[in-house]
Design a protein around this motif. Structure first.
Motif, PDB file in Angstrom:
ATOM      1  N   ASP A 114     112.492  38.643  36.271  1.00  0.00           N
ATOM      2  CA  ASP A 114     113.518  39.622  35.951  1.00  0.00           C
ATOM      3  C   ASP A 114     113.559  39.846  34.443  1.00  0.00           C
ATOM      4  O   ASP A 114     113.568  40.983  33.959  1.00  0.00           O
ATOM      5  CB  ASP A 114     114.891  39.152  36.457  1.00  0.00           C
ATOM      6  N   PHE A 115     113.538  38.742  33.696  1.00  0.00           N
ATOM      7  CA  PHE A 115     113.479  38.838  32.233  1.00  0.00           C
ATOM      8  C   PHE A 115     112.123  39.371  31.788  1.00  0.00           C
ATOM      9  O   PHE A 115     112.024  40.100  30.793  1.00  0.00           O
ATOM     10  CB  PHE A 115     113.749  37.474  31.597  1.00  0.00           C
ATOM     11  N   GLY A 116     111.068  39.009  32.516  1.00  0.00           N
ATOM     12  CA  GLY A 116     109.735  39.523  32.183  1.00  0.00           C
ATOM     13  C   GLY A 116     109.683  41.037  32.303  1.00  0.00           C
ATOM     14  O   GLY A 116     109.107  41.728  31.443  1.00  0.00           O
ATOM     15  N   ALA A 117     110.302  41.582  33.377  1.00  0.00           N
ATOM     16  CA  ALA A 117     110.344  43.038  33.558  1.00  0.00           C
ATOM     17  C   ALA A 117     111.150  43.703  32.445  1.00  0.00           C
ATOM     18  O   ALA A 117     110.792  44.786  31.966  1.00  0.00           O
ATOM     19  CB  ALA A 117     110.954  43.374  34.919  1.00  0.00           C
ATOM     20  N   GLN A 118     112.241  43.046  32.025  1.00  0.00           N
ATOM     21  CA  GLN A 118     113.041  43.585  30.915  1.00  0.00           C
ATOM     22  C   GLN A 118     112.203  43.650  29.638  1.00  0.00           C
ATOM     23  O   GLN A 118     112.275  44.633  28.880  1.00  0.00           O
ATOM     24  CB  GLN A 118     114.278  42.715  30.690  1.00  0.00           C
ATOM     25  N   TYR A 119     111.402  42.616  29.406  1.00  0.00           N
ATOM     26  CA  TYR A 119     110.538  42.606  28.206  1.00  0.00           C
ATOM     27  C   TYR A 119     109.549  43.764  28.251  1.00  0.00           C
ATOM     28  O   TYR A 119     109.391  44.505  27.270  1.00  0.00           O
ATOM     29  CB  TYR A 119     109.791  41.277  28.093  1.00  0.00           C
ATOM     30  N   PHE A 120     108.853  43.928  29.378  1.00  0.00           N
ATOM     31  CA  PHE A 120     107.840  44.981  29.465  1.00  0.00           C
ATOM     32  C   PHE A 120     108.467  46.370  29.372  1.00  0.00           C
ATOM     33  O   PHE A 120     107.899  47.270  28.738  1.00  0.00           O
ATOM     34  CB  PHE A 120     107.029  44.835  30.759  1.00  0.00           C
ATOM     35  N   ALA A 121     109.661  46.551  29.973  1.00  0.00           N
ATOM     36  CA  ALA A 121     110.358  47.837  29.859  1.00  0.00           C
ATOM     37  C   ALA A 121     110.722  48.107  28.398  1.00  0.00           C
ATOM     38  O   ALA A 121     110.515  49.216  27.884  1.00  0.00           O
ATOM     39  CB  ALA A 121     111.611  47.845  30.733  1.00  0.00           C
ATOM     40  N   GLY A 122     111.263  47.078  27.726  1.00  0.00           N
ATOM     41  CA  GLY A 122     111.618  47.227  26.318  1.00  0.00           C
ATOM     42  C   GLY A 122     110.407  47.493  25.448  1.00  0.00           C
ATOM     43  O   GLY A 122     110.448  48.346  24.544  1.00  0.00           O
ATOM     44  N   TYR A 123     109.313  46.797  25.728  1.00  0.00           N
ATOM     45  CA  TYR A 123     108.079  46.968  24.945  1.00  0.00           C
ATOM     46  C   TYR A 123     107.538  48.387  25.097  1.00  0.00           C
ATOM     47  O   TYR A 123     107.139  49.024  24.110  1.00  0.00           O
ATOM     48  CB  TYR A 123     107.031  45.946  25.400  1.00  0.00           C
ATOM     49  N   ILE A 124     107.535  48.911  26.331  1.00  0.00           N
ATOM     50  CA  ILE A 124     107.006  50.257  26.569  1.00  0.00           C
ATOM     51  C   ILE A 124     107.890  51.309  25.898  1.00  0.00           C
ATOM     52  O   ILE A 124     107.384  52.272  25.301  1.00  0.00           O
ATOM     53  CB  ILE A 124     106.877  50.519  28.084  1.00  0.00           C
ATOM     54  N   VAL A 125     109.214  51.127  25.972  1.00  0.00           N
ATOM     55  CA  VAL A 125     110.125  52.058  25.288  1.00  0.00           C
ATOM     56  C   VAL A 125     109.854  52.065  23.783  1.00  0.00           C
ATOM     57  O   VAL A 125     109.697  53.121  23.161  1.00  0.00           O
ATOM     58  CB  VAL A 125     111.598  51.677  25.552  1.00  0.00           C
ATOM     59  N   GLU A 126     109.779  50.872  23.196  1.00  0.00           N
ATOM     60  CA  GLU A 126     109.563  50.780  21.748  1.00  0.00           C
ATOM     61  C   GLU A 126     108.185  51.291  21.348  1.00  0.00           C
ATOM     62  O   GLU A 126     108.021  51.896  20.290  1.00  0.00           O
ATOM     63  CB  GLU A 126     109.750  49.330  21.284  1.00  0.00           C
ATOM     64  N   LYS A 127     107.179  51.044  22.186  1.00  0.00           N
ATOM     65  CA  LYS A 127     105.823  51.510  21.882  1.00  0.00           C
ATOM     66  C   LYS A 127     105.775  53.032  21.890  1.00  0.00           C
ATOM     67  O   LYS A 127     105.156  53.652  21.019  1.00  0.00           O
ATOM     68  CB  LYS A 127     104.833  50.943  22.907  1.00  0.00           C
ATOM     69  N   SER A 128     106.449  53.641  22.881  1.00  0.00           N
ATOM     70  CA  SER A 128     106.451  55.103  22.954  1.00  0.00           C
ATOM     71  C   SER A 128     107.209  55.711  21.771  1.00  0.00           C
ATOM     72  O   SER A 128     106.780  56.721  21.202  1.00  0.00           O
ATOM     73  CB  SER A 128     107.062  55.572  24.278  1.00  0.00           C
ATOM     74  N   LEU A 129     108.326  55.097  21.381  1.00  0.00           N
ATOM     75  CA  LEU A 129     109.046  55.564  20.199  1.00  0.00           C
ATOM     76  C   LEU A 129     108.229  55.348  18.932  1.00  0.00           C
ATOM     77  O   LEU A 129     108.314  56.129  17.981  1.00  0.00           O
ATOM     78  CB  LEU A 129     110.397  54.851  20.087  1.00  0.00           C
ATOM     79  N   SER A 130     107.412  54.290  18.914  1.00  0.00           N
ATOM     80  CA  SER A 130     106.557  54.013  17.762  1.00  0.00           C
ATOM     81  C   SER A 130     105.502  55.097  17.581  1.00  0.00           C
ATOM     82  O   SER A 130     105.120  55.418  16.452  1.00  0.00           O
ATOM     83  CB  SER A 130     105.870  52.654  17.918  1.00  0.00           C
ATOM     84  N   VAL A 131     105.014  55.657  18.695  1.00  0.00           N
ATOM     85  CA  VAL A 131     104.037  56.748  18.590  1.00  0.00           C
ATOM     86  C   VAL A 131     104.687  57.949  17.906  1.00  0.00           C
ATOM     87  O   VAL A 131     104.067  58.608  17.060  1.00  0.00           O
ATOM     88  CB  VAL A 131     103.484  57.131  19.979  1.00  0.00           C
TER      89      VAL A 131
END
Length: 331
Positions: free
Chosen positions: A64-81
């Motif tokens: 559950d926490f792992g999914a939160q990490y990957f969701a957060g990482y993808i959001v931040e990565k897309s904003l980073s682009v």
């Protein structure tokens, strides 16, 4: 609630600092023009490190926490682009020589990481103390999404940046980049170079992105540790990613529209969470798994649609998007 030991924090921060030191060494101490092959190799390396961390973290803390990490990482990565779009605009505006672009990017990433640590601590404190902050963060993201969508075909005006204008007005600035230095002496007088102004522009844009990205990632997780690592790993690969995709950025014509949809979705998620916790338990909550599916889906559709559009119309160019309109007659 996620419990992270002092050892866990220490090891995680140690890994991030080591990677940051590696980035600093490559970008500042050995300035050079980065080719596609080198950029691709480092981009794969940083993404692999982020994924490996997520797998280890998920297996230890629970998925559950792992999914939160990957969701957060993808959001931040897309904003980073989108952040990269602004970096490209800044470097083009100030004609940064290619061999110094790594140095600018590395310092930009360090500034962004410092600012986000500050905002993460502030955001976590506010959310713990005042539950209505979920409502305010949600409304902020929806407002940002609407503004970004309205001005999706515009770019931020770097020259109109208040800090940049003040720096140019009150500081003596040389015409040339002098060995990549920020401050130097010319005829016995201490002056700043355009590199200093570029870093002012980069730092102030980092501040604006931190104001948007921190509420966005808090929308997929309430855990400060996950917010921190998702931001850190998303930012660490930014230098290599810049050189990998800067030729592709012009083709991502719908990226700003896609990001506005993601920000609006997360804003709604935060408001629903506030309603569920503070107003009525009957208010629905959006699970992390659904958030992950929506975010990945929007990014996939955005990317495919952008590439199809640019193939049909090669002359169309992507824009970073802006939060306010600019007087086009000035340009």
């Amino acid at each position: 609630m996620l419990e992270v030991t002092a050892l866990g924090w220490t090891l995680t921060i140690g890994v991030i600092v080591a990677l940051l030191a590696l980035d600093l060494t490559l970008g500042v101490l050995r300035p050079h023009a980065v080719g596609f092959r080198e950029a691709a190799a480092w981009s794969v390396f940083y993404i692999a490190v982020a994924v490996a961390f997520g797998v280890v973290f998920g297996s230890i803390a629970g998925w559950d926490f792992g999914a939160q990490y990957f969701a957060g990482y993808i959001v931040e990565k897309s904003l980073s682009v989108d952040n990269l779009f602004v970096f490209v605009i800044i470097m083009t505006t100030f004609a940064v020589p290619e061999k110094y672009q790594q140095e600018v990017l590395t310092f930009g990433i360090i500034i962004a990481l410092i600012l986000r640590v500050i905002f993460i601590a502030l955001g976590a404190t506010l959310l713990n103390a005042f539950s209505f902050m979920f409502l305010l963060f949600g409304l902020l993201l929806i407002f940002t999404a609407v503004q970004l969508f309205r001005h999706r075909d515009e770019d931020p005006d770097v020259e109109d940046n208040a800090l940049v204008k003040a720096s140019k007005r009150f500081l003596p600035v040389t015409d040339d980049y002098i060995g990549g230095k920020m401050i130097t002496r010319v005829d016995g007088r201490r002056v700043v170079t355009p590199m200093f102004i570029v870093l002012i522009a980069i730092g102030s844009s980092d501040l604006l992105f931190a104001l948007d990205s921190i509420p966005a990632v808090f929308g997929v997780t309430n855990e400060a540790f996950i917010v921190f690592v998702a931001n850190a790993f998303a930012l660490l690969g930014l230098r290599a990613l810049f050189f990998l995709v800067k030729g592709l950025l012009d083709r991502l014509v719908y990226l700003s529209a896609g990001l506005s949809v993601i920000l609006a979705f997360i804003g709604v998620k935060l408001i629903l969470h506030w309603l569920h916790e503070d107003i009525t338990k009957s208010a629905p909550e959006i699970p992390t798994s659904l958030s992950l599916i929506v975010i990945i889906g929007v990014l996939a559709v955005t990317t495919v649609a952008s590439l199809m559009k640019s193939r049909k119309d090669p002359d169309v160019k992507a824009h970073a998007g802006s939060l306010r309109a600019h007087d086009k007659e000035r340009h």
